[in-house]
Design an enzyme around this catalytic site. Structure first.
Site, PDB file in Angstrom:
ATOM      1  N   GLU A  74      62.998 -13.971  51.590  1.00 56.64           N
ATOM      2  CA  GLU A  74      63.167 -15.078  51.724  1.00 56.64           C
ATOM      3  C   GLU A  74      65.111 -15.437  50.547  1.00 56.64           C
ATOM      4  O   GLU A  74      65.604 -15.265  52.269  1.00 56.64           O
ATOM      5  CB  GLU A  74      62.268 -16.466  51.301  1.00 56.64           C
ATOM      6  CG  GLU A  74      62.957 -18.256  51.110  1.00 56.64           C
ATOM      7  CD  GLU A  74      63.048 -18.809  50.494  1.00 56.64           C
ATOM      8  OE1 GLU A  74      63.347 -19.385  49.915  1.00 56.64           O
ATOM      9  OE2 GLU A  74      61.512 -18.327  50.552  1.00 56.64           O
ATOM     10  N   ASP A  76      55.176  -6.556  35.010  1.00 58.89           N
ATOM     11  CA  ASP A  76      54.193  -5.556  33.493  1.00 58.89           C
ATOM     12  C   ASP A  76      53.592  -6.076  33.886  1.00 58.89           C
ATOM     13  O   ASP A  76      52.714  -7.155  34.454  1.00 58.89           O
ATOM     14  CB  ASP A  76      54.956  -6.923  32.798  1.00 58.89           C
ATOM     15  CG  ASP A  76      54.337  -6.302  31.046  1.00 58.89           C
ATOM     16  OD1 ASP A  76      54.788  -4.959  30.757  1.00 58.89           O
ATOM     17  OD2 ASP A  76      53.082  -6.370  30.099  1.00 58.89           O
TER      18      ASP A  76
END
Length: 542
Positions: free
Chosen positions: A253, A201
């Site tokens: 990752e 957002d």
């Protein structure tokens, strides 16, 4: 690693208004789970769910009090995990909404900041300042709230805090390492639960000019969405990019660990396509919404300019443009483009054109039904924009009315018959329900299902190049999608041509081929196409 989002179609679930399993008139996580068969049959690739976190609901969930728990209004973590499992069983990706610009004023960190007082370390997590004037009675600067009124609220000890949205949504100070660390923990929390990515957002708002200078006098005209030029010190600051570089490192990752590609999608209301493209450089977000079409008028020329500019800018950084026509903050296309039948016809044409563009597409719940904007009665409006604007703007409630699934009267299958939906549904929804449209071959639902099935089946659709056609009549948008990645058993897979008319009269075009799909009935003999007003067709060579 397969970057599944490059040509995906994702569907925004505004959770309060999607499906209510708790019979309290508010949608919830179990309700979303119950309607996954609809989304699977529709043919989307995944969903983005709006905030379901703990919240006082001053802005219906976008005022978050705990980013790592589920509000009881929507269920609990077990309900979320069950939804995630069921969505993955259907082959649907799940994105959750991150709200990093601000918290709720009920967040423990903000409560601690209020209690600790001026100059405390607790206040450093937010943007507190002394006011101007002899007694500090004036706000620190002239910044205004997106929801109307000043962007500053004074607290009992005389200081002011910044909120670019409602007073119940104080802005974090993203220069503070604890703010960054806490949000990184939130990212990891939901990745550990198994989500496929995040919609972020207000991506362009996190970092402010540290001096907090006055913004220039705003120009005349509407700046409701693209505010960075009129308010250059509040939005699109260069410092935001290092935040997303760090988040990109985190999701990569996880992807390296288990081989599942995750995606970061930004809600970035930045008008300049080249500034917008900076958010999707190779080490930042994967996608960011291209809002140019959402704000473009119903004009072939305006659409071509918006598409050309966004494709060119994102191509410079090696990212796709991410197309959107609607969301929970804007007027629905069927009403934005005109009233009644005209608006619906244009919305259908726009949607079919959107799905022919290269790159990912986001649909908003109800797009597949051609829902209009609802005129919510003043006494039923709940959007904070209504009150903050002095009751001058009706706010966004009209795009958030609960979906109609079945039946002849409210709640139209959204909830139990005895429940009252949190926003009132109009009587006219009976003809627009999922059940009513599913059996109508000319319905918007059937059109969207057909378009999504073809988008998956035809090599020319989804990712790949776009080639403009300059032989279209004035008022028409026309482009070819050359087939790429042809299947081994389809070495001669044809190109696809999309033509959209924005004129108010019939247009005749000479385009040999065969009709694949049309947003409304057309005349076509395989050579000459008669295109009615506000209509889009997909054509393939013979």
């Amino acid at each position: 690693m397969h970057r599944w989002w490059l040509d995906a179609v994702l569907y925004e679930v505004y959770i309060r208004s999607f499906a209510d399993s708790g019979h309290d008139g508010v949608g919830d996580l179990t309700g979303v789970s119950s309607r996954l068969p609809h989304l699977h049959e529709l043919g989307v690739d995944g969903i983005w769910i709006t905030p379901f976190y703990r919240s006082p609901m001053a802005d219906h969930g976008y005022d978050v009090a705990d980013h790592r728990d589920v509000d009881p209004l929507f269920g609990d973590l077990a309900a979320f995990d069950a939804l995630l499992t069921e969505a993955h069983r259907y082959g649907l990706k799940v994105l959750v909404d991150l709200v990093p610009n601000h918290s709720s004023n009920a967040h423990p960190a903000f409560r601690a900041a209020l209690a600790a007082g001026p100059g405390s370390p607790e206040r450093d997590l937010y943007i507190f300042r002394d006011g101007h004037g002899e007694n500090g009675q004036l706000p620190p600067n002239n910044w205004v709230s997106v929801f109307g009124g000043p962007a500053w609220t004074r607290v009992a000890d005389g200081q002011w805090y910044l909120h670019l949205f409602a007073p119940e949504q104080p802005d974090w100070d993203w220069r503070h390492p604890e703010v960054r660390a806490d949000h990184e923990a939130t990212v990891r929390f939901w990745l550990d639960h198994g989500v496929d990515g995040f919609r972020i957002d207000v991506t362009h708002g996190l970092v402010k000019n540290s001096v907090l200078p006055d913004n220039p006098q705003p120009p005349a005209g509407d700046i409701a969405f693209f505010r960075e030029r009129a308010e250059p010190h509040s939005w699109d600051q260069d410092g935001v990019h290092e935040i997303y570089q760090r988040w990109r490192t985190i999701v990569e990752e996880y992807s390296r660990h288990d081989g599942r590609a995750r995606v970061l999608v930004g809600e970035t209301w930045v008008a300049d396509p080249h500034r917008l493209a900076r958010y999707v450089r190779p080490d930042e977000l994967h996608l960011t919404f291209a809002f140019a079409l959402l704000t473009a008028p119903w004009s072939a020329a305006a659409w071509r300019t918006a598409i050309t500019d966004d494709l060119a800018a994102t191509a410079e950084v090696g990212a796709p443009a991410t197309w959107v026509l609607a969301n929970h903050d804007v007027v629905r296309p069927a009403s934005r483009y005109g009233d009644g039948a005209t608006g619906l016809r244009r919305a259908r044409a726009a949607l079919l054109t959107l799905l022919a563009l290269p790159g990912p597409v986001f649909l908003y719940q109800g797009d597949e039904l051609g829902l209009p904007q609802v005129d919510v009665p003043p006494d039923a409006r709940q959007d904070p924009v209504w009150e903050r604007s002095g009751r001058q703007s009706p706010g966004r409630d009209g795009a958030r009315v609960p979906l109609p699934w079945s039946g002849l009267r409210s709640p139209y299958g959204f909830s139990a018959d005895a429940a009252t939906p949190w926003l009132p549904q109009p009587e006219g929804f009976a003809d627009l329900t999922v059940d009513a449209q599913a059996s109508d071959p000319m319905s918007t639902l059937v059109l969207v299902r057909s378009a999504l099935a073809l988008r998956r089946a035809l090599p020319a659709l989804g990712g790949g190049p776009l080639r403009w056609r300059d032989d279209a009549a004035p008022g028409c948008l026309a482009f070819d999608r050359p087939a790429v990645g042809r299947l081994p058993d389809m070495p001669d897979a044809p190109d696809l041509t999309c033509v959209m008319s924005t004129t108010d009269t019939d247009v005749t075009l000479a385009i040999p081929g065969r009709l694949v799909l049309a947003s409304n009935p057309v005349g076509y003999d395989g050579i000459t196409l008669t295109l009615p007003p506000d209509t889009t067709v997909w054509l393939a060579p013979r």
